[in-house]
Design a protein around this motif. Structure first.
Motif, PDB file in Angstrom:
ATOM      1  N   ARG A  90       0.130  -8.238  12.334  1.00 48.50           N
ATOM      2  CA  ARG A  90      -1.106  -7.957  13.057  1.00 48.50           C
ATOM      3  C   ARG A  90      -2.232  -8.647  12.295  1.00 48.50           C
ATOM      4  N   VAL A  91      -3.016  -9.453  12.978  1.00 52.49           N
ATOM      5  CA  VAL A  91      -4.117 -10.182  12.348  1.00 52.49           C
ATOM      6  C   VAL A  91      -5.301  -9.232  12.189  1.00 52.49           C
ATOM      7  N   LEU A  92      -5.779  -9.107  10.952  1.00 53.25           N
ATOM      8  CA  LEU A  92      -6.907  -8.228  10.660  1.00 53.25           C
ATOM      9  C   LEU A  92      -8.196  -9.008  10.397  1.00 53.25           C
ATOM     10  N   GLY A  93      -8.078 -10.195   9.827  1.00 54.94           N
ATOM     11  CA  GLY A  93      -9.270 -10.946   9.426  1.00 54.94           C
ATOM     12  C   GLY A  93      -9.716 -10.495   8.060  1.00 54.94           C
ATOM     13  N   LEU A  94     -10.934  -9.983   7.944  1.00 55.93           N
ATOM     14  CA  LEU A  94     -11.466  -9.495   6.675  1.00 55.93           C
ATOM     15  C   LEU A  94     -11.039  -8.042   6.496  1.00 55.93           C
ATOM     16  N   ALA A  95     -10.413  -7.724   5.355  1.00 55.45           N
ATOM     17  CA  ALA A  95      -9.917  -6.362   5.136  1.00 55.45           C
ATOM     18  C   ALA A  95     -10.293  -5.880   3.748  1.00 55.45           C
ATOM     19  N   MET A  96     -10.640  -4.594   3.657  1.00 57.44           N
ATOM     20  CA  MET A  96     -10.914  -3.954   2.370  1.00 57.44           C
ATOM     21  C   MET A  96      -9.822  -2.932   2.120  1.00 57.44           C
ATOM     22  N   ILE A  97      -9.165  -3.050   0.964  1.00 60.66           N
ATOM     23  CA  ILE A  97      -8.101  -2.128   0.595  1.00 60.66           C
ATOM     24  C   ILE A  97      -8.632  -1.250  -0.532  1.00 60.66           C
ATOM     25  N   PRO A  98      -8.715   0.063  -0.296  1.00 54.30           N
ATOM     26  CA  PRO A  98      -9.176   0.954  -1.367  1.00 54.30           C
ATOM     27  C   PRO A  98      -8.210   0.913  -2.548  1.00 54.30           C
ATOM     28  N   GLY A  99      -8.749   0.888  -3.750  1.00 53.16           N
ATOM     29  CA  GLY A  99      -7.938   0.769  -4.951  1.00 53.16           C
ATOM     30  C   GLY A  99      -6.891   1.854  -5.094  1.00 53.16           C
ATOM     31  N   HIS A 100      -7.191   3.076  -4.652  1.00 53.30           N
ATOM     32  CA  HIS A 100      -6.230   4.164  -4.809  1.00 53.30           C
ATOM     33  C   HIS A 100      -5.051   4.054  -3.839  1.00 53.30           C
ATOM     34  N   HIS A 101      -5.114   3.127  -2.885  1.00 52.36           N
ATOM     35  CA  HIS A 101      -3.990   2.893  -1.960  1.00 52.36           C
ATOM     36  C   HIS A 101      -3.123   1.712  -2.385  1.00 52.36           C
ATOM     37  N   VAL A 102      -3.524   0.973  -3.413  1.00 48.29           N
ATOM     38  CA  VAL A 102      -2.772  -0.203  -3.862  1.00 48.29           C
ATOM     39  C   VAL A 102      -1.579   0.230  -4.710  1.00 48.29           C
ATOM     40  N   VAL A 103      -0.386  -0.221  -4.306  1.00 47.88           N
ATOM     41  CA  VAL A 103       0.827   0.038  -5.075  1.00 47.88           C
ATOM     42  C   VAL A 103       1.151  -1.166  -5.946  1.00 47.88           C
ATOM     43  N   SER A 104       1.105  -2.371  -5.348  1.00 48.70           N
ATOM     44  CA  SER A 104       1.375  -3.585  -6.116  1.00 48.70           C
ATOM     45  C   SER A 104       0.626  -4.756  -5.504  1.00 48.70           C
ATOM     46  N   MET A 135       0.821  -1.203   0.000  1.00 47.30           N
ATOM     47  CA  MET A 135       0.000   0.000   0.000  1.00 47.30           C
ATOM     48  C   MET A 135       0.861   1.262   0.000  1.00 47.30           C
ATOM     49  N   THR A 136       0.242   2.390  -0.329  1.00 45.80           N
ATOM     50  CA  THR A 136       0.961   3.654  -0.459  1.00 45.80           C
ATOM     51  C   THR A 136       1.607   4.106   0.841  1.00 45.80           C
ATOM     52  N   ASP A 137       1.084   3.696   1.988  1.00 45.58           N
ATOM     53  CA  ASP A 137       1.652   4.116   3.272  1.00 45.58           C
ATOM     54  C   ASP A 137       2.759   3.183   3.765  1.00 45.58           C
ATOM     55  N   GLY A 138       3.146   2.206   2.937  1.00 42.51           N
ATOM     56  CA  GLY A 138       4.248   1.320   3.297  1.00 42.51           C
ATOM     57  C   GLY A 138       3.824   0.005   3.921  1.00 42.51           C
ATOM     58  N   ARG A 139       2.557  -0.120   4.288  1.00 39.76           N
ATOM     59  CA  ARG A 139       2.091  -1.383   4.863  1.00 39.76           C
ATOM     60  C   ARG A 139       1.921  -2.434   3.778  1.00 39.76           C
ATOM     61  N   THR A 140       2.003  -3.698   4.197  1.00 32.12           N
ATOM     62  CA  THR A 140       1.759  -4.827   3.306  1.00 32.12           C
ATOM     63  C   THR A 140       0.699  -5.705   3.944  1.00 32.12           C
ATOM     64  N   LEU A 141      -0.317  -6.055   3.168  1.00 29.96           N
ATOM     65  CA  LEU A 141      -1.358  -6.959   3.647  1.00 29.96           C
ATOM     66  C   LEU A 141      -1.256  -8.265   2.879  1.00 29.96           C
ATOM     67  N   VAL A 142      -1.352  -9.364   3.621  1.00 34.38           N
ATOM     68  CA  VAL A 142      -1.298 -10.691   3.024  1.00 34.38           C
ATOM     69  C   VAL A 142      -2.573 -11.423   3.425  1.00 34.38           C
ATOM     70  N   GLY A 143      -3.260 -12.016   2.435  1.00 31.72           N
ATOM     71  CA  GLY A 143      -4.486 -12.743   2.741  1.00 31.72           C
ATOM     72  C   GLY A 143      -5.051 -13.384   1.498  1.00 31.72           C
ATOM     73  N   LEU A 144      -6.233 -13.982   1.643  1.00 30.55           N
ATOM     74  CA  LEU A 144      -6.904 -14.659   0.536  1.00 30.55           C
ATOM     75  C   LEU A 144      -7.714 -13.659  -0.276  1.00 30.55           C
ATOM     76  N   PHE A 145      -7.533 -13.671  -1.595  1.00 31.29           N
ATOM     77  CA  PHE A 145      -8.273 -12.785  -2.484  1.00 31.29           C
ATOM     78  C   PHE A 145      -9.721 -13.256  -2.563  1.00 31.29           C
ATOM     79  N   LEU A 146     -10.631 -12.398  -2.126  1.00 27.09           N
ATOM     80  CA  LEU A 146     -12.049 -12.760  -2.134  1.00 27.09           C
ATOM     81  C   LEU A 146     -12.835 -12.047  -3.223  1.00 27.09           C
ATOM     82  N   CYS A 147     -12.556 -10.758  -3.448  1.00 26.62           N
ATOM     83  CA  CYS A 147     -13.258 -10.050  -4.510  1.00 26.62           C
ATOM     84  C   CYS A 147     -12.631  -8.692  -4.780  1.00 26.62           C
TER      85      CYS A 147
END
Length: 111
Positions: free
Chosen positions: A79-93, A39-51
């Motif tokens: 940090r465990v988040l569970g279900l997460a929504m990442i806004p498209g404008h914050h996605v870097v890769s 993400m643009t703020d430097g965080r990385t989220l890892v999880g199962l792609f749902l939609c």
């Protein structure tokens, strides 16, 4: 002249439809695969792609968050988040884990 535009319109539309259906099939093939999203703020989220949606927002299940570390050797605890929504404008890769892709290729193979 209006009839010419109408006649040419469906053929253009049909090629767009087949292109979008191919893209849709690729996305459907990635469902329930492990993904890493930076993400643009430097965080990385890892999880199962749902939609995803037209705005490129992504929903991950069983998501974990990894903070950007100043020290390249220390990853820190996720940090465990569970279900997460990442806004498209914050996605870097977006990366799909190779193990997840190998599973789908093996699934379609017949002996």
């Amino acid at each position: 002249m209006a009839t010419m535009i109408e006649e040419n319109g469906p053929s253009i539309h049909e090629s767009e439809v087949s292109s979008s259906s191919q893209a849709r099939q690729k996305l459907e093939g990635l469902l329930n695969k492990n993904m890493r999203i930076r993400m643009t703020d430097g965080r990385t989220l890892v999880g199962l792609f749902l939609c995803t949606d037209r705005d490129c927002n992504v929903i991950l299940g069983s998501a974990q968050e990894f903070l950007k570390s100043t020290d390249t050797f220390s990853q820190g605890e996720p940090r465990v988040l569970g279900l997460a929504m990442i806004p498209g404008h914050h996605v870097v890769s977006i990366e799909v884990e190779a193990d997840s892709l190998d599973d789908t290729q093996g699934f379609g193979a017949s002996h």
